[in-house]
Design a protein around this motif. Structure first.
Motif, PDB file in Angstrom:
ATOM      1  N   TYR A  26       0.905  -0.993  -0.010  1.00  0.00           N
ATOM      2  CA  TYR A  26      -0.016  -0.054  -0.033  1.00  0.00           C
ATOM      3  C   TYR A  26       0.939   1.256   0.086  1.00  0.00           C
ATOM      4  O   TYR A  26       1.956   1.067   0.783  1.00  0.00           O
ATOM      5  N   GLY A  27       0.531   2.230  -0.693  1.00  0.00           N
ATOM      6  CA  GLY A  27       1.270   3.470  -0.911  1.00  0.00           C
ATOM      7  C   GLY A  27       0.584   4.552  -1.510  1.00  0.00           C
ATOM      8  O   GLY A  27      -0.571   4.686  -1.781  1.00  0.00           O
ATOM      9  N   ALA A  28       1.563   5.323  -2.223  1.00  0.00           N
ATOM     10  CA  ALA A  28       1.028   6.643  -3.013  1.00  0.00           C
ATOM     11  C   ALA A  28       1.590   6.573  -4.343  1.00  0.00           C
ATOM     12  O   ALA A  28       2.912   6.059  -4.498  1.00  0.00           O
ATOM     13  N   THR A  29       0.889   6.851  -5.263  1.00  0.00           N
ATOM     14  CA  THR A  29       1.281   6.832  -6.610  1.00  0.00           C
ATOM     15  C   THR A  29       0.979   8.247  -7.270  1.00  0.00           C
ATOM     16  O   THR A  29       0.216   8.962  -6.814  1.00  0.00           O
ATOM     17  N   SER A  30       1.941   8.741  -8.154  1.00  0.00           N
ATOM     18  CA  SER A  30       1.847  10.144  -8.977  1.00  0.00           C
ATOM     19  C   SER A  30       1.937   9.489 -10.658  1.00  0.00           C
ATOM     20  O   SER A  30       2.825   8.860 -10.815  1.00  0.00           O
ATOM     21  N   VAL A  54      -2.240   3.691  -3.767  1.00  0.00           N
ATOM     22  CA  VAL A  54      -2.267   2.484  -4.531  1.00  0.00           C
ATOM     23  C   VAL A  54      -2.210   1.192  -3.634  1.00  0.00           C
ATOM     24  O   VAL A  54      -1.803   1.385  -2.690  1.00  0.00           O
ATOM     25  N   LEU A  55      -3.141   0.345  -4.137  1.00  0.00           N
ATOM     26  CA  LEU A  55      -3.205  -0.938  -3.379  1.00  0.00           C
ATOM     27  C   LEU A  55      -2.787  -2.109  -4.211  1.00  0.00           C
ATOM     28  O   LEU A  55      -3.200  -2.072  -5.535  1.00  0.00           O
ATOM     29  N   GLY A  56      -2.103  -3.031  -3.836  1.00  0.00           N
ATOM     30  CA  GLY A  56      -1.475  -4.015  -4.634  1.00  0.00           C
ATOM     31  C   GLY A  56      -1.109  -5.267  -3.681  1.00  0.00           C
ATOM     32  O   GLY A  56      -1.006  -5.442  -2.579  1.00  0.00           O
ATOM     33  N   GLY A  57      -0.871  -6.355  -4.623  1.00  0.00           N
ATOM     34  CA  GLY A  57      -0.401  -7.603  -4.078  1.00  0.00           C
ATOM     35  C   GLY A  57       0.572  -8.225  -5.151  1.00  0.00           C
ATOM     36  O   GLY A  57       0.749  -7.960  -6.339  1.00  0.00           O
ATOM     37  N   GLY A 203       4.962   6.833 -10.988  1.00  0.00           N
ATOM     38  CA  GLY A 203       5.850   6.368  -9.989  1.00  0.00           C
ATOM     39  C   GLY A 203       5.217   5.942  -8.623  1.00  0.00           C
ATOM     40  O   GLY A 203       4.244   6.850  -8.365  1.00  0.00           O
ATOM     41  N   ASN A 204       5.735   5.033  -8.041  1.00  0.00           N
ATOM     42  CA  ASN A 204       4.700   4.515  -6.891  1.00  0.00           C
ATOM     43  C   ASN A 204       5.661   4.353  -5.761  1.00  0.00           C
ATOM     44  O   ASN A 204       7.044   4.107  -5.927  1.00  0.00           O
ATOM     45  N   ILE A 205       5.415   4.741  -4.464  1.00  0.00           N
ATOM     46  CA  ILE A 205       6.197   4.563  -3.202  1.00  0.00           C
ATOM     47  C   ILE A 205       5.400   3.730  -2.429  1.00  0.00           C
ATOM     48  O   ILE A 205       4.301   4.281  -1.973  1.00  0.00           O
TER      49      ILE A 205
END
Length: 213
Positions: A26-30, A54-57, A203-205
């Motif tokens: 889980y984090g942030a995306t731009s 942003v959520l993922g697996g 980009g994602n963090i």
């Protein structure tokens, strides 16, 4: 995608033993994109925001020679809304005109990864691979009439000028991250990722929790 899988198998052929793992992130995306709608009648343009959570697996495996293969999934939504109070043509009601747009993104990635031990419990992880992203964009405008004495009474009238579209694209993704063996088979980590295709780039963090079997 097929060439990438064959390359990954070639990299992993030197080791028989592999450790599978899976995790959530889980984090942030731009994101930089060109989706927008101009309502010419109103001289109003709505553009979905370029940042969101942003959520993922992911699932993958790591071999004894520190190579691996990882399959990931992420999803996020970008939206925007604008409104304006207008003179109502219905007695006893307040008129508010609203404009909305939203962009939904679902992305699958496949990438070979490399692990490098920094200490007994900390390892560096990098990856380079392919993405397949699905973009779904919608925009609309409507007039909302709200009763002056009872705001539970509302009338929503859709207006023209909205649009809907769906796009899909293959792209490239690169990532770097750090992984910490928190307790037994449980790991926590953080990853920075960048992807690009012919529709958008971003980009994602993220922070993640994973389990190594």
């Amino acid at each position: 995608m097929r060439k990438l899988a064959l390359l990954s198998l070639a990299l992993l052929s030197g080791s028989v033993s592999a450790t599978p793992y899976m995790g959530l992130e889980y984090g942030a995306t731009s994101v930089k994109h060109d989706y927008q709608t101009h309502f010419s009648e109103d001289k109003k343009t709505v553009v979905p925001s370029k940042s969101a959570s942003v959520l993922g697996g992911f699932i993958g495996y790591k071999t004894e020679n520190n190579y691996g293969l990882e399959l990931g999934y992420k999803q996020f939504g970008l939206d925007a809304e604008s409104s304006q109070l207008l003179q109502s043509d219905k007695p006893g009601f307040v008129l508010e005109r609203e404009w909305e747009s939203d962009l939904s993104v679902k992305q699958i990635s496949l990438k070979p990864v490399y692990f490098y031990s920094l200490s007994e419990n900390i390892q560096f992880k990098s990856g380079l691979g392919l993405t397949y992203s699905h973009y779904e964009y919608n925009s609309s405008s409507y007039d909302e009439y709200e009763h002056v004495l009872n705001d539970d009474i509302e009338i929503n009238l859709p207006r023209s000028g909205g649009e809907s579209k769906k796009d899909s694209a293959f792209g490239l993704v690169a990532s770097v991250g750090v992984d910490y063996n928190f307790y037994r088979n449980i790991h926590i980590g953080a990853v920075m990722e960048y992807y690009v295709d012919n529709i958008a780039n971003g980009g994602n963090i993220t922070v993640n929790t994973s389990y190594f079997f």
